[in-house]
Motif scaffolding. Structure first.
Motif, PDB file in Angstrom:
ATOM      1  N   UNK A  96      -8.260   7.916  11.584  1.00 36.22           N
ATOM      2  CA  UNK A  96      -7.367   6.853  11.122  1.00 36.22           C
ATOM      3  C   UNK A  96      -8.115   5.843  10.256  1.00 36.22           C
ATOM      4  N   UNK A  97      -9.216   6.250   9.655  1.00 35.88           N
ATOM      5  CA  UNK A  97      -9.995   5.277   8.893  1.00 35.88           C
ATOM      6  C   UNK A  97      -9.390   4.936   7.540  1.00 35.88           C
ATOM      7  N   UNK A  98      -8.495   5.770   7.015  1.00 30.87           N
ATOM      8  CA  UNK A  98      -7.785   5.464   5.774  1.00 30.87           C
ATOM      9  C   UNK A  98      -6.307   5.759   6.004  1.00 30.87           C
ATOM     10  N   UNK A  99      -5.463   4.794   5.696  1.00 30.57           N
ATOM     11  CA  UNK A  99      -4.027   4.976   5.869  1.00 30.57           C
ATOM     12  C   UNK A  99      -3.340   4.609   4.558  1.00 30.57           C
ATOM     13  N   UNK A 100      -2.469   5.498   4.099  1.00 22.13           N
ATOM     14  CA  UNK A 100      -1.645   5.212   2.932  1.00 22.13           C
ATOM     15  C   UNK A 100      -0.319   4.659   3.431  1.00 22.13           C
ATOM     16  N   UNK A 101       0.090   3.524   2.888  1.00 18.13           N
ATOM     17  CA  UNK A 101       1.369   2.922   3.263  1.00 18.13           C
ATOM     18  C   UNK A 101       2.366   3.169   2.146  1.00 18.13           C
ATOM     19  N   UNK A 102       3.479   3.808   2.501  1.00 17.13           N
ATOM     20  CA  UNK A 102       4.559   4.069   1.556  1.00 17.13           C
ATOM     21  C   UNK A 102       5.563   2.935   1.645  1.00 17.13           C
ATOM     22  N   UNK A 103       5.897   2.339   0.509  1.00 17.19           N
ATOM     23  CA  UNK A 103       6.842   1.229   0.474  1.00 17.19           C
ATOM     24  C   UNK A 103       8.243   1.680   0.860  1.00 17.19           C
ATOM     25  N   UNK A 104       8.906   0.868   1.658  1.00 19.00           N
ATOM     26  CA  UNK A 104      10.281   1.145   2.080  1.00 19.00           C
ATOM     27  C   UNK A 104      11.104  -0.131   2.000  1.00 19.00           C
ATOM     28  N   UNK A 105      12.419   0.026   1.912  1.00 14.94           N
ATOM     29  CA  UNK A 105      13.313  -1.135   1.887  1.00 14.94           C
ATOM     30  C   UNK A 105      13.712  -1.592   3.283  1.00 14.94           C
ATOM     31  N   UNK A 106      13.777  -0.662   4.230  1.00 11.51           N
ATOM     32  CA  UNK A 106      14.172  -0.985   5.606  1.00 11.51           C
ATOM     33  C   UNK A 106      13.199  -0.298   6.546  1.00 11.51           C
ATOM     34  N   UNK A 107      12.199  -1.026   7.007  1.00 15.14           N
ATOM     35  CA  UNK A 107      11.136  -0.416   7.793  1.00 15.14           C
ATOM     36  C   UNK A 107      11.629   0.105   9.136  1.00 15.14           C
ATOM     37  N   UNK A 108      12.536  -0.601   9.771  1.00 13.22           N
ATOM     38  CA  UNK A 108      13.029  -0.154  11.075  1.00 13.22           C
ATOM     39  C   UNK A 108      13.828   1.140  10.955  1.00 13.22           C
ATOM     40  N   UNK A 109      14.669   1.229   9.943  1.00 11.82           N
ATOM     41  CA  UNK A 109      15.469   2.438   9.734  1.00 11.82           C
ATOM     42  C   UNK A 109      14.579   3.627   9.373  1.00 11.82           C
ATOM     43  N   UNK A 110      13.611   3.412   8.497  1.00 10.54           N
ATOM     44  CA  UNK A 110      12.705   4.489   8.093  1.00 10.54           C
ATOM     45  C   UNK A 110      11.856   4.954   9.272  1.00 10.54           C
ATOM     46  N   UNK A 111      11.347   4.013  10.043  1.00 11.18           N
ATOM     47  CA  UNK A 111      10.543   4.336  11.225  1.00 11.18           C
ATOM     48  C   UNK A 111      11.371   5.180  12.201  1.00 11.18           C
ATOM     49  N   UNK A 123       2.103   3.095  15.564  1.00 13.86           N
ATOM     50  CA  UNK A 123       2.209   1.635  15.594  1.00 13.86           C
ATOM     51  C   UNK A 123       3.641   1.267  15.237  1.00 13.86           C
ATOM     52  N   UNK A 124       4.334   0.650  16.151  1.00 13.27           N
ATOM     53  CA  UNK A 124       5.715   0.228  15.895  1.00 13.27           C
ATOM     54  C   UNK A 124       5.727  -0.810  14.770  1.00 13.27           C
ATOM     55  N   UNK A 125       6.873  -0.966  14.100  1.00 10.41           N
ATOM     56  CA  UNK A 125       6.958  -1.984  13.051  1.00 10.41           C
ATOM     57  C   UNK A 125       6.594  -3.371  13.591  1.00 10.41           C
ATOM     58  N   UNK A 132       6.168  -9.561   5.427  1.00 11.64           N
ATOM     59  CA  UNK A 132       5.564  -8.229   5.326  1.00 11.64           C
ATOM     60  C   UNK A 132       5.511  -7.564   6.699  1.00 11.64           C
ATOM     61  N   UNK A 133       6.017  -6.322   6.728  1.00  9.50           N
ATOM     62  CA  UNK A 133       6.045  -5.536   7.958  1.00  9.50           C
ATOM     63  C   UNK A 133       5.370  -4.187   7.697  1.00  9.50           C
ATOM     64  N   UNK A 134       4.595  -3.701   8.683  1.00 12.66           N
ATOM     65  CA  UNK A 134       3.986  -2.378   8.580  1.00 12.66           C
ATOM     66  C   UNK A 134       4.230  -1.589   9.859  1.00 12.66           C
ATOM     67  N   UNK A 135       4.090  -0.283   9.753  1.00 15.90           N
ATOM     68  CA  UNK A 135       4.188   0.611  10.907  1.00 15.90           C
ATOM     69  C   UNK A 135       3.491   1.913  10.531  1.00 15.90           C
TER      70      UNK A 135
END
Length: 156
Positions: A96-111, A123-125, A132-135
């Protein structure tokens, strides 16, 4: 009047990074605040079963690959490439040393969608500051997929 036109043209050239063509043009671009890096292009996930991975990613991202060969499958995701490459020996616990984050409009729905498709919660949102939110999730092949909602970041 001529002076204003010349100044205007020079400002345009400066603003858009144009410079006199010479052997030092790359250095001039860097000196003007430009970089030789053009931005991210490709994220590659290694997978044990490229056929099933292609199907899973097609569903997860809602797009079919633009390039589909046994040695590589490529998706165009908003102008960036997501690539799948077969692993000779599948690895379940990937780093997990490199993570690519893909942009989304609705993080909860995508997750939620990724979990429903068989991804494993990593990792939950959560809010990392401001709006800014990540998951992150692990795909069925052990890769970490990051998603981010960041209304402050705009492509240039």
């Amino acid at each position: 009047m001529k002076t204003r036109i010349i100044i205007g043209i020079l400002l345009l050239f400066t603003q858009f990074g144009y410079c006199q063509i010479s052997s030092k043009s790359e250095n001039k671009k860097t000196e003007m605040g430009k970089t030789q890096f053009l931005g991210l292009r490709t994220t590659i996930y290694k997978v044990g079963d490229i056929t099933n991975a292609k199907k899973w990613y097609s569903k997860a991202f809602g797009i079919e690959p633009y390039f589909d060969q046994p040695f590589y499958v490529g998706f165009n995701i908003g102008g960036f490439e997501l690539g799948l490459q077969p692993e000779k020996e599948p690895i379940e616990n990937k780093t997990e040393n490199v993570v690519t984050y893909w942009g989304v409009n609705d993080i909860n729905e995508t997750y939620k969608k990724l979990i429903e498709l068989g991804a494993i919660e990593n990792e939950k949102p959560y809010n990392v500051g401001g709006e800014i939110m990540t998951a992150t999730v692990k795909d069925p092949f052990g890769n970490i997929i990051g998603i981010i909602y960041n209304p402050e970041f705009k492509l240039k």
